[in-house]
Design an enzyme around this catalytic site. Sequence first.
Site, PDB file in Angstrom:
ATOM      1  N   CYS A 115       0.814  -1.219   0.000  1.00  0.00           N
ATOM      2  CA  CYS A 115       0.000   0.000   0.000  1.00  0.00           C
ATOM      3  C   CYS A 115       0.852   1.276   0.000  1.00  0.00           C
ATOM      4  O   CYS A 115       0.368   2.349  -0.359  1.00  0.00           O
ATOM      5  CB  CYS A 115      -0.957   0.003   1.192  1.00  0.00           C
ATOM      6  SG  CYS A 115      -2.138  -1.345   1.121  1.00  0.00           S
ATOM      7  N   HIS A 252      -3.125   7.557   1.882  1.00  0.00           N
ATOM      8  CA  HIS A 252      -3.516   6.244   1.357  1.00  0.00           C
ATOM      9  C   HIS A 252      -4.908   5.937   1.902  1.00  0.00           C
ATOM     10  O   HIS A 252      -5.185   6.120   3.082  1.00  0.00           O
ATOM     11  CB  HIS A 252      -2.511   5.186   1.813  1.00  0.00           C
ATOM     12  CG  HIS A 252      -3.011   3.787   1.604  1.00  0.00           C
ATOM     13  ND1 HIS A 252      -3.530   3.356   0.403  1.00  0.00           N
ATOM     14  CD2 HIS A 252      -3.099   2.728   2.459  1.00  0.00           C
ATOM     15  CE1 HIS A 252      -3.899   2.098   0.529  1.00  0.00           C
ATOM     16  NE2 HIS A 252      -3.653   1.698   1.764  1.00  0.00           N
ATOM     17  N   ASN A 282     -10.014   0.179  -0.627  1.00  0.00           N
ATOM     18  CA  ASN A 282      -8.554   0.273  -0.540  1.00  0.00           C
ATOM     19  C   ASN A 282      -7.967  -0.307  -1.834  1.00  0.00           C
ATOM     20  O   ASN A 282      -8.033  -1.517  -2.059  1.00  0.00           O
ATOM     21  CB  ASN A 282      -8.074  -0.509   0.683  1.00  0.00           C
ATOM     22  CG  ASN A 282      -6.559  -0.466   0.865  1.00  0.00           C
ATOM     23  OD1 ASN A 282      -5.829  -0.050  -0.024  1.00  0.00           O
ATOM     24  ND2 ASN A 282      -6.100  -0.915   2.017  1.00  0.00           N
TER      25      ASN A 282
HETATM   26  N1  ACO Z   1     -18.884  -8.071   8.318  1.00  0.00           N
HETATM   27  C1  ACO Z   1     -19.420  -8.352   9.492  1.00  0.00           C
HETATM   28  N2  ACO Z   1     -18.699  -8.751  10.553  1.00  0.00           N
HETATM   29  C2  ACO Z   1     -17.377  -8.865  10.387  1.00  0.00           C
HETATM   30  C3  ACO Z   1     -16.743  -8.592   9.160  1.00  0.00           C
HETATM   31  C4  ACO Z   1     -17.558  -8.184   8.102  1.00  0.00           C
HETATM   32  N3  ACO Z   1     -17.056  -7.888   6.894  1.00  0.00           N
HETATM   33  N4  ACO Z   1     -15.418  -8.801   9.301  1.00  0.00           N
HETATM   34  C5  ACO Z   1     -15.206  -9.181  10.569  1.00  0.00           C
HETATM   35  N5  ACO Z   1     -16.403  -9.239  11.216  1.00  0.00           N
HETATM   36  C6  ACO Z   1     -16.645  -9.608  12.602  1.00  0.00           C
HETATM   37  C7  ACO Z   1     -15.586 -10.510  13.177  1.00  0.00           C
HETATM   38  O1  ACO Z   1     -15.817 -11.840  12.817  1.00  0.00           O
HETATM   39  C8  ACO Z   1     -15.748 -10.273  14.647  1.00  0.00           C
HETATM   40  O2  ACO Z   1     -16.844 -11.015  15.100  1.00  0.00           O
HETATM   41  P1  ACO Z   1     -16.830 -11.695  16.572  1.00  0.00           P
HETATM   42  O3  ACO Z   1     -16.723 -10.553  17.522  1.00  0.00           O
HETATM   43  O4  ACO Z   1     -18.127 -12.418  16.588  1.00  0.00           O
HETATM   44  O5  ACO Z   1     -15.620 -12.583  16.554  1.00  0.00           O
HETATM   45  C9  ACO Z   1     -16.126  -8.796  14.723  1.00  0.00           C
HETATM   46  O6  ACO Z   1     -16.610  -8.445  13.414  1.00  0.00           O
HETATM   47  C10 ACO Z   1     -14.974  -7.914  15.097  1.00  0.00           C
HETATM   48  O7  ACO Z   1     -13.853  -8.274  14.276  1.00  0.00           O
HETATM   49  P2  ACO Z   1     -12.532  -7.448  14.266  1.00  0.00           P
HETATM   50  O8  ACO Z   1     -11.619  -7.959  13.200  1.00  0.00           O
HETATM   51  O9  ACO Z   1     -12.004  -7.350  15.656  1.00  0.00           O
HETATM   52  O10 ACO Z   1     -13.139  -6.049  13.804  1.00  0.00           O
HETATM   53  P3  ACO Z   1     -12.516  -4.634  13.888  1.00  0.00           P
HETATM   54  O11 ACO Z   1     -13.396  -3.745  14.657  1.00  0.00           O
HETATM   55  O12 ACO Z   1     -11.073  -4.664  14.227  1.00  0.00           O
HETATM   56  O13 ACO Z   1     -12.633  -4.160  12.359  1.00  0.00           O
HETATM   57  C11 ACO Z   1     -11.219  -3.985  10.432  1.00  0.00           C
HETATM   58  C12 ACO Z   1     -11.989  -4.926  11.347  1.00  0.00           C
HETATM   59  C13 ACO Z   1     -12.203  -3.086   9.720  1.00  0.00           C
HETATM   60  C14 ACO Z   1     -10.450  -4.804   9.408  1.00  0.00           C
HETATM   61  C15 ACO Z   1     -10.258  -3.143  11.300  1.00  0.00           C
HETATM   62  O14 ACO Z   1      -9.494  -3.966  12.130  1.00  0.00           O
HETATM   63  C16 ACO Z   1      -9.372  -2.300  10.472  1.00  0.00           C
HETATM   64  O15 ACO Z   1      -9.800  -1.353   9.855  1.00  0.00           O
HETATM   65  N6  ACO Z   1      -8.062  -2.595  10.457  1.00  0.00           N
HETATM   66  C17 ACO Z   1      -7.140  -1.876   9.640  1.00  0.00           C
HETATM   67  C18 ACO Z   1      -6.830  -2.763   8.523  1.00  0.00           C
HETATM   68  C19 ACO Z   1      -6.708  -2.073   7.227  1.00  0.00           C
HETATM   69  O16 ACO Z   1      -7.208  -1.015   6.947  1.00  0.00           O
HETATM   70  N7  ACO Z   1      -6.005  -2.767   6.371  1.00  0.00           N
HETATM   71  C20 ACO Z   1      -5.836  -2.341   5.053  1.00  0.00           C
HETATM   72  C21 ACO Z   1      -4.554  -2.836   4.565  1.00  0.00           C
HETATM   73  S1  ACO Z   1      -3.273  -2.065   5.380  1.00  0.00           S
HETATM   74  C22 ACO Z   1      -3.264  -0.569   4.891  1.00  0.00           C
HETATM   75  O17 ACO Z   1      -3.613  -0.294   3.771  1.00  0.00           O
HETATM   76  C23 ACO Z   1      -2.894   0.434   5.877  1.00  0.00           C
END
Ligand code: ACO
Length: 325
Positions: A115, A252, A282
């Site tokens: 990224c 980004h 993204n």
């Molecule tokens: N829809 C519904 N529920 C979901 C989804 C979805 N698409 N994905 C995960 N869940 C659920 C999980 O299973 C979990 O359920 P549980 O509590 O029953 O186990 C719950 O949601 C929470 O999951 P987490 O992964 O802890 O969710 P979080 O609040 O951390 O959000 C996310 C996930 C959006 C990926 C977040 O961690 C994030 O934004 N991280 C940054 C990652 C990123 O942006 N990466 C891009 C690449 S890197 C870069 O470009 C910088």
Amino acid sequence: MTKIRSVVLGCGSYLPGQVVTNAQLAARIDTSDEWIVQRTGIRERHIAAEGEFTSHLAIKAAQAALSDAGVDAQSIELIVLATSTPDNTFPATAVTVQNGLGIHHGAAFDLQAVCSGFVFALATADNFLRSGAYKRALVIGAETFSRILDWNDRGTCVLFGDGAGAVVLEAQEQAGKTADRGVLTTHLRSDGRHKAKLFVDGGPSSTQTVGHLRMEGREVFKHAVGMITDVIVDAFEATGLNADSIDWFVPHQANKRIIDASAHKLHIAPQKVVLTVDRHGNTSAASIPLALSVARKDGRIKRGDLVLLEAMGGGFTWGSALVRW
Ligand code: ACO
């Protein structure tokens, strides 16, 4: 004392025709528009058609950038293409793009920093131009991330999209002041200890497969804001500029919450933040030049504006750049 600067002559982008909304994803996997919007700000993304490769998107973005710059493809001496989703393991997609543009001189190569790829590619081209090695360069970010997603993993497949963006840079003599046009400073960093938090579980040397993107989302989130703001502070310190000096923050586009938190920590006013993650998702290395093109086309970024770029991604890699348009 005068300095050679890499001045942006133009920018352009290309998005595949097919738009996939959150509701369409929710019809296929266990997710909802509400969950995706609340956690990421993403509402829809573009997905490349069958047979549409990273090079095809890149060529269209490059053509748009050349047309915006008003320069002929034959004047380009260097192409640096940032991608993690090349057409083939080799040759470099940049060489396919070079050939597609009808250019058969100079040099073209790919650069892989996930990224952060566009910021790394911009810094690389900037160094070549400032050294006097080349006069004009195309810097491209192009991706078909849809091809490396596990469409059964709702934690990752909802986050990404396909697209390409490009800028044309030209070496120009400037006064050597922060009021100069061009790339004023770039700062790149990486730390391989974080590999397991965001990677693709395949590759030619390890599995002989392409593999799928794997991510510990929370871990990425935890590090993102600190790393992004650190490297922006480096850019401010190197130039004596600050959050008040900048006209536009073009980060980004990974996640609206990461962007908002970074802008808040740096005291960057929300109205200076260019956001496209809602419509593009993204797009990895393509996200910054795509956002630059949107803000150029709608008239926000104007000649003389100070634009702050930043990115963070797999590796981890992260970087920043200050560019006066
Ligand atoms: N829809 C519904 N529920 C979901 C989804 C979805 N698409 N994905 C995960 N869940 C659920 C999980 O299973 C979990 O359920 P549980 O509590 O029953 O186990 C719950 O949601 C929470 O999951 P987490 O992964 O802890 O969710 P979080 O609040 O951390 O959000 C996310 C996930 C959006 C990926 C977040 O961690 C994030 O934004 N991280 C940054 C990652 C990123 O942006 N990466 C891009 C690449 S890197 C870069 O470009 C910088």
